[in-house]
Design a protein around this motif. Sequence first.
Motif, PDB file in Angstrom:
ATOM      1  N   GLY A 223       0.875  -1.075  -0.403  1.00 28.44           N
ATOM      2  CA  GLY A 223      -0.185   0.114  -0.482  1.00 28.44           C
ATOM      3  C   GLY A 223       1.344   1.129  -0.572  1.00 28.44           C
ATOM      4  N   THR A 224       2.213   1.257   0.128  1.00 32.30           N
ATOM      5  CA  THR A 224       3.144   2.144  -0.108  1.00 32.30           C
ATOM      6  C   THR A 224       4.326   1.720  -0.935  1.00 32.30           C
ATOM      7  N   SER A 225       5.031   2.697  -1.634  1.00 36.75           N
ATOM      8  CA  SER A 225       5.828   2.498  -2.622  1.00 36.75           C
ATOM      9  C   SER A 225       6.898   1.395  -1.216  1.00 36.75           C
ATOM     10  N   SER A 226       7.077   1.231  -0.089  1.00 39.40           N
ATOM     11  CA  SER A 226       7.800   0.902   0.990  1.00 39.40           C
ATOM     12  C   SER A 226       9.091   0.495   0.684  1.00 39.40           C
ATOM     13  N   HIS A 227      10.234  -0.017   1.676  1.00 38.15           N
ATOM     14  CA  HIS A 227      11.072   0.354   2.333  1.00 38.15           C
ATOM     15  C   HIS A 227      12.044  -1.121   1.259  1.00 38.15           C
ATOM     16  N   GLN A 228      10.846  -1.840   1.429  1.00 36.19           N
ATOM     17  CA  GLN A 228      11.968  -3.066   0.588  1.00 36.19           C
ATOM     18  C   GLN A 228      12.148  -2.489  -0.681  1.00 36.19           C
ATOM     19  N   HIS A 229      11.583  -2.211  -1.556  1.00 35.68           N
ATOM     20  CA  HIS A 229      11.443  -1.862  -2.897  1.00 35.68           C
ATOM     21  C   HIS A 229      11.101   0.023  -3.143  1.00 35.68           C
ATOM     22  N   ASN A 230      11.631   0.197  -3.834  1.00 31.36           N
ATOM     23  CA  ASN A 230      11.661   1.440  -4.615  1.00 31.36           C
ATOM     24  C   ASN A 230      11.094   1.880  -5.843  1.00 31.36           C
ATOM     25  N   PRO A 231      10.532   2.799  -6.436  1.00 26.50           N
ATOM     26  CA  PRO A 231       9.944   2.202  -7.501  1.00 26.50           C
ATOM     27  C   PRO A 231      10.964   3.166  -8.721  1.00 26.50           C
ATOM     28  N   PHE A 232      11.952   3.239  -9.004  1.00 20.09           N
ATOM     29  CA  PHE A 232      12.928   2.973  -9.546  1.00 20.09           C
ATOM     30  C   PHE A 232      14.002   2.225 -10.254  1.00 20.09           C
ATOM     31  N   VAL A 233      14.049   1.650 -11.090  1.00 21.95           N
ATOM     32  CA  VAL A 233      15.217   0.853 -11.974  1.00 21.95           C
ATOM     33  C   VAL A 233      16.116   1.371 -12.729  1.00 21.95           C
ATOM     34  N   ILE A 234      16.732   0.860 -13.423  1.00 20.89           N
ATOM     35  CA  ILE A 234      17.988   1.013 -14.010  1.00 20.89           C
ATOM     36  C   ILE A 234      17.930  -0.367 -14.735  1.00 20.89           C
ATOM     37  N   LEU A 235      18.164   0.015 -16.265  1.00 20.01           N
ATOM     38  CA  LEU A 235      17.947  -0.819 -17.394  1.00 20.01           C
ATOM     39  C   LEU A 235      19.368  -0.693 -18.186  1.00 20.01           C
ATOM     40  N   CYS A 236      20.793  -1.164 -18.266  1.00 16.81           N
ATOM     41  CA  CYS A 236      21.991  -0.437 -18.573  1.00 16.81           C
ATOM     42  C   CYS A 236      22.692  -2.066 -19.407  1.00 16.81           C
ATOM     43  N   ASP A 237      23.458  -1.286 -20.466  1.00 24.43           N
ATOM     44  CA  ASP A 237      24.486  -2.338 -20.777  1.00 24.43           C
ATOM     45  C   ASP A 237      25.630  -3.100 -19.260  1.00 24.43           C
ATOM     46  N   PRO A 238      25.475  -4.237 -19.893  1.00 26.42           N
ATOM     47  CA  PRO A 238      26.699  -5.018 -18.278  1.00 26.42           C
ATOM     48  C   PRO A 238      27.769  -3.968 -18.470  1.00 26.42           C
ATOM     49  N   MET A 239      28.275  -3.450 -19.830  1.00 27.56           N
ATOM     50  CA  MET A 239      29.925  -2.791 -19.299  1.00 27.56           C
ATOM     51  C   MET A 239      29.121  -1.710 -18.456  1.00 27.56           C
ATOM     52  N   THR A 240      28.271  -0.959 -18.124  1.00 28.62           N
ATOM     53  CA  THR A 240      27.786   0.531 -18.057  1.00 28.62           C
ATOM     54  C   THR A 240      28.960   0.179 -16.787  1.00 28.62           C
ATOM     55  N   SER A 241      29.404   1.453 -16.364  1.00 25.92           N
ATOM     56  CA  SER A 241      29.748   1.802 -14.905  1.00 25.92           C
ATOM     57  C   SER A 241      29.067   3.372 -14.644  1.00 25.92           C
ATOM     58  N   GLU A 242      30.060   3.773 -13.870  1.00 30.53           N
ATOM     59  CA  GLU A 242      29.095   5.008 -12.760  1.00 30.53           C
ATOM     60  C   GLU A 242      30.002   6.182 -13.486  1.00 30.53           C
ATOM     61  N   ASP A 243      30.640   6.278 -14.377  1.00 29.73           N
ATOM     62  CA  ASP A 243      30.983   7.497 -15.348  1.00 29.73           C
ATOM     63  C   ASP A 243      29.994   6.996 -17.182  1.00 29.73           C
ATOM     64  N   TRP A 244      30.657   6.512 -17.422  1.00 26.47           N
ATOM     65  CA  TRP A 244      30.118   5.045 -19.230  1.00 26.47           C
ATOM     66  C   TRP A 244      29.171   4.438 -19.138  1.00 26.47           C
ATOM     67  N   GLY A 245      28.802   4.156 -19.982  1.00 23.78           N
ATOM     68  CA  GLY A 245      28.138   3.341 -20.763  1.00 23.78           C
ATOM     69  C   GLY A 245      26.552   3.661 -21.303  1.00 23.78           C
ATOM     70  N   GLU A 246      25.860   2.971 -21.784  1.00 25.72           N
ATOM     71  CA  GLU A 246      24.088   3.511 -21.734  1.00 25.72           C
ATOM     72  C   GLU A 246      23.376   2.872 -20.590  1.00 25.72           C
ATOM     73  N   CYS A 247      22.828   3.107 -19.889  1.00 24.18           N
ATOM     74  CA  CYS A 247      22.068   3.033 -19.581  1.00 24.18           C
ATOM     75  C   CYS A 247      20.177   4.389 -19.523  1.00 24.18           C
ATOM     76  N   TYR A 248      19.358   3.174 -18.674  1.00 21.85           N
ATOM     77  CA  TYR A 248      18.353   3.732 -18.512  1.00 21.85           C
ATOM     78  C   TYR A 248      17.572   3.764 -17.371  1.00 21.85           C
ATOM     79  N   GLY A 249      17.008   5.283 -17.172  1.00 27.12           N
ATOM     80  CA  GLY A 249      16.359   4.516 -15.746  1.00 27.12           C
ATOM     81  C   GLY A 249      14.818   5.674 -15.795  1.00 27.12           C
ATOM     82  N   PHE A 250      13.599   4.330 -14.978  1.00 25.45           N
ATOM     83  CA  PHE A 250      12.941   4.318 -14.702  1.00 25.45           C
ATOM     84  C   PHE A 250      12.351   4.501 -13.326  1.00 25.45           C
ATOM     85  N   GLY A 251      10.953   5.528 -13.337  1.00 24.57           N
ATOM     86  CA  GLY A 251      10.687   5.183 -12.274  1.00 24.57           C
ATOM     87  C   GLY A 251       9.321   6.115 -12.163  1.00 24.57           C
TER      88      GLY A 251
END
Length: 729
Positions: A223-251
Amino acid sequence: MAILFNQETQVFTLQTKNSAYQMKVADYGVLLHLYYGKRIDDCDLSYLIQRTDRGFCGNPYEMQTDRTFSLDYFPQEYSCFGIGDYRTDCVKIINANGSCAVDYRYHSYRIEEGKYSLQGLPAFYGDKTQGETLVIEMEDKNTGMKLELLYGILSEADMITRAARIINDSTETIHVMRAMSMCLDFPNDQLDWVHFYGKHTMEREFQRSRLIHGRQSICSERGTSSHQHNPFVILCDPMTSEDWGECYGFGLVYSGSFLAEAEVDQFHQPRLVMGISPEEFNWQLKPGEDFLTPEAVMVYSEEGFTGISHKFHYAITNHLLRGEWKDKRRPILINNWEATYFDFNRDKLLEIARAAKNVNIEMLVLDDGWFGKRDSDFSGLGDWIVNEKKLGGTLKALAEEINAMGLKFGLWFEPEMISEDSNLYREHPDWALRIPGRPGNVARSQFVLDFSRPEVVDGIQEMMFKILDEVNIEYVKWDFNRSISNYFSSGLPVERQGEIGYRYMLGLYRFLENLITRYPYILLEGCSGGGGRFDLGMLYYSPQIWCSDDTDAIERLKIQYGTSFAYPVSTVGSHVSASPNHQTRRRTPLETRGTVAMAGSFGYELDLSRMTEEEQEIIRHQVEEYKQNYELIHNGKYYRLSSPYEDCRATAWAFVSEDKKECLLCAVITKLQANPDAVIIKLKGLEPKRRYRISDKVYTGEALMYGGYLLPIPDEEYQSWRFYFRAEE
Ligand code: GLA
């Protein structure tokens, strides 16, 4: 800013500053998804879809003998349940005849100036200079059911937003069993997904794993977004790092139960859907009615996780937060919770207030325990009547006294709850969400109020507004301290019981909107046992949210690290608390507690009146320093410089001003070593050729970014530093 439709190819291309999104009206009006990624111009990427006869992938009837067009293989813009796409889907409808299928095909489109808003729901905003809207109208020829797919473009923010409206234009009542806010199909590729799991007192832990065949999801059914999971995810290339690489953020811009589900299909094609949780959901739609999903938002970055975070931070700051406190400097507060818990009286509060004033803190927040019969968490919720006996007078008088000291006054509420031991419950037992005949499920000895019923919302609102009208309250902490279960509303007929969860959220959002409209000067801080409802929906109403009930500076490194992926520092409520810490019993230096809490909307939560002169002096300096660096911290760019999850000896982060002239580097030692290795932190976001001064030393930006900054050898466990660099003119 552009929404392009190519009449000839029937391709829509949505462009933001750096990204593009493409879909196509294909044979017989099937709406296919073609692309999301780096910005491209008008072209037709449908050549990437391979047409061939695939076993056990059926074909829409109209294709007759053509077996090369399959809904089970082709990328769908908004996939429908029951018509031959077997992957995780967006919409599931039970028709009047009991069949469970809907087949939405393209009908028409319209483009509107400015970004759409959603009636009664939180949503990102943008006027016509900032945003644009595409509405695609779809239709099910068999039943007459309509669907609008809404796309909002926030060009500068590089954000595309989505929502869907299901319209019953048929003559019969149907039931919506599933209505996702978005679907995104990827061409065959390997992707990692990053999500943020947790528990009470340890929210938003970072987790990254490869998407595998089959369905994998994160969700909340609480009934809430919860402590257990946040309604935010990232999908990314397996090579993606903090500064480099393709990724997508969804909220998801929603604070209730949700689902984010990824599936890799038989042809290695990943799909992501995101929306309200279909569990407990069954929405009756009568002829002429419509159902609107909450909003989902997406950003694309080719600059790794930092790119995703900066885009989310920018979009939240400029297109989601509202009201006076969006830009105004937030007061540094002292909250009495961890100082006193329920055990306080007027003198104690005034003593804390005086000590706070003495170190230049700006606001006292009176937490739980000031109302009804509330000397423990076993009773009193729902009785929003000031306990004048405990406060030694009226709340107004207390607030006035605090104001007279030169401090603002803030107050805690938990408006959505009811204790069984309360006058409210004795008067209105049916206001609690409880299933008749079942004892139910208590948590923290409380029940949840039935906010799906307007009269319940109005009743609580009246009590709360009476206090806010009478007393000079400039801050409200809005808490929510349990998960919802045992859904049953005496306000809804049998066939609408599956609507409670969503109607509850609509009731909550209405209440919050009324609150911020009537009291625009109030700084609202969201809370749910700390960060159990830390989401984009709540941020539309409250510009900051108490990040966690875990105030241990070292655990907070992880919590705030995870939180920072989506949410800007200004939204993170963060306090210095006592040592040993009340949750972990860990001892940490006061300076380190200050360093960590300063990566947020800053405050204190301990008994200042019991602190030594020396400690008070340290706090006075922290308060001063935070005020001085407020702009840099709240409006600068936030960089994660090392991860608390890696086996490195320090967790570091930095704030860099927009003009790159200032930088605040913060580092906390998390592991001591004998004969220690050097710890070098590489800064980010500076101007390479600029010279940056720190005390009597000067470094070039490139030296600090590519060479790094050498941390001193620590003198004690959990030592931390705040290094302030300023560019020379
Ligand atoms: C929740 C909050 C705390 C405090 C208590 C009061 O746990 O997260 O900060 O307000 O409730 O009961």
